[in-house]
Scaffold this active site. Structure first.
Site, PDB file in Angstrom:
ATOM      1  CE1 TYR A  61      -1.112   5.239  -1.841  1.00 33.85           C
ATOM      2  CE2 TYR A  61      -0.012   7.291  -1.973  1.00 33.85           C
ATOM      3  CZ  TYR A  61      -0.026   5.761  -2.225  1.00 33.85           C
ATOM      4  OH  TYR A  61       1.093   5.298  -2.959  1.00 33.85           O
ATOM      5  NE  ARG A 133       0.044  -2.665  -6.178  1.00 36.69           N
ATOM      6  CZ  ARG A 133       1.425  -3.200  -6.115  1.00 36.69           C
ATOM      7  NH1 ARG A 133       1.594  -4.127  -7.290  1.00 36.69           N
ATOM      8  NH2 ARG A 133       2.078  -2.961  -5.141  1.00 36.69           N
ATOM      9  CG  ASN A 163       3.560  -0.976  -8.630  1.00 38.83           C
ATOM     10  OD1 ASN A 163       4.645  -1.338  -8.129  1.00 38.83           O
ATOM     11  ND2 ASN A 163       2.500  -0.416  -8.073  1.00 38.83           N
ATOM     12  CG  LEU A 232      13.766   5.638   3.631  1.00 37.52           C
ATOM     13  CD1 LEU A 232      13.424   6.551   4.553  1.00 37.52           C
ATOM     14  CD2 LEU A 232      15.334   5.396   3.813  1.00 37.52           C
ATOM     15  N   GLY A 287       7.967   7.649   1.976  1.00 36.51           N
ATOM     16  CA  GLY A 287       6.860   7.610   2.542  1.00 36.51           C
ATOM     17  C   GLY A 287       6.747   7.445   4.065  1.00 36.51           C
ATOM     18  CB  THR A 288       8.113   8.792   6.854  1.00 37.06           C
ATOM     19  OG1 THR A 288       8.161   8.744   8.085  1.00 37.06           O
ATOM     20  CG2 THR A 288       8.859  10.131   5.987  1.00 37.06           C
TER      21      THR A 288
END
Length: 325
Positions: A61, A133, A163, A232, A287-288
């Site tokens: 990230y 992943r 995932n 969201l 996630g914001t």
């Protein structure tokens, strides 16, 4: 009322997770700025203020800067570490312009990735490590060796995946002594194939649904916490411009707003409440980087408890763009 899987295991009782992908500036190797820190601190404080005590990271990230800026927050507030649950992910190697972007579940990469995560966060251990992943070259015995090294060294307390299908989890779990505790999947009103897979059994329109069969059931039977990333839907139903949106999106956004008005709450709380109404005890990962948007999620748990079956199905139907069969 039954307990959330992570609560059953004594890991976390936080019904929401703050996803840290949005903090740490831009997706490049530029140094962190004072503004990056201010934004991150405000978002983290907002999360804590509404009872969120679990924070989700990944080594990739913002090229590691999301963890670095969070580490600075922990350095300035050393008391905070014992109050929160830290989760991070590894297994994705980004392209460097020469080598292809790839997945890597080798023992050396997993162990080395965790050392980098701990260094950036400035902590001695993380509570949960997820494999980001699926790696087609995964060898479960080698992954198990990496997990044993990390657990024995006290660097990671619990392990999970992201995932992954039910069969991939079973394949991996066969070699791992401790239970995998999390599976993180994309789930939202805009991504409903995890529901469609179940209701379209024995129907022609279900042929094109590509959400591997049995994930939801397997995770519930094995007490694996299902976490929803993108819950969201990037604001699609809670403030994003609808100028170019489909009729289904517009109608769903209007319904979300109507329910929010009737219940004197926020669209975000309705959207998350819809997810959390599901009996799998889905744990949304918000996630914001916006503190205001984090605060708008405060009422989600209550709305999940208040939402009727009829309201839940109405939201599902609107988001699908046609009725359930």
């Amino acid at each position: 009322m039954k307990a959330m899987p992570l609560a059953k295991r004594g890991i976390s009782d936080s019904r929401l997770v703050f996803g840290c992908m949005g903090i740490g500036g831009n997706w490049n190797h530029d140094p962190l700025t004072k503004e990056d820190y201010i934004i991150a601190e405000a978002a983290v404080e907002a999360a804590l203020s509404i009872g969120i005590t679990m924070f989700d990271h990944a080594d990739i990230y913002k090229m590691g800067k999301s963890e670095s800026v969070f580490g600075q927050i922990l350095k300035n507030r050393p008391d905070l570490r014992d109050q929160i649950v830290l989760q991070s992910k590894c297994g994705i190697r980004l392209t460097d312009g020469v080598l292809a972007q790839r997945y890597d579940f080798s023992k050396s990469h997993i162990v080395g990735s965790v050392d980098g995560i701990l260094e950036r966060l400035g902590v001695e251990h993380i509570d949960v490590l997820l494999l980001h992943r699926p790696d087609p070259l995964m060898e479960p015995d080698e992954v198990a060796e990496a997990f044993n090294v990390l657990r024995s060294a006290g660097k990671v307390r619990h392990f999970g995946v992201s995932n992954m299908t039910a069969s991939q989890i079973r394949f991996l779990q066969r070699s791992i002594a401790e239970p995998l505790v999390v599976n993180q999947l994309e789930m939202s009103l805009a991504r409903t194939d995890w529901l469609d897979q179940g209701i379209l059994v024995n129907r022609k329109e279900g042929v094109g649904v590509n959400f591997a069969d049995g994930i939801m059931e397997h995770c519930q039977m094995e007490d694996i916490q299902i976490q929803a990333w993108g819950p969201l839907a990037q604001g699609k139903y809670s403030g994003q411009s609808l100028d170019d949106a489909s009729d289904a999106v517009k109608e769903t956004a209007a319904l979300v707003q109507r329910l929010a008005n009737e219940k004197e709450t926020t669209p975000e709380a309705i959207i998350l409440g819809w997810l959390m109404k599901h009996p799998a005890y889905i744990q949304p990962v918000i996630g914001t980087s916006s503190a205001a948007r984090v605060l708008a999620c405060q009422d989600a748990v209550r709305q999940s408890e208040l939402m009727s079956r009829e309201e839940w199905y109405l939201l599902y139907e609107k988001s699908r763009g046609h009725r359930v069969p």
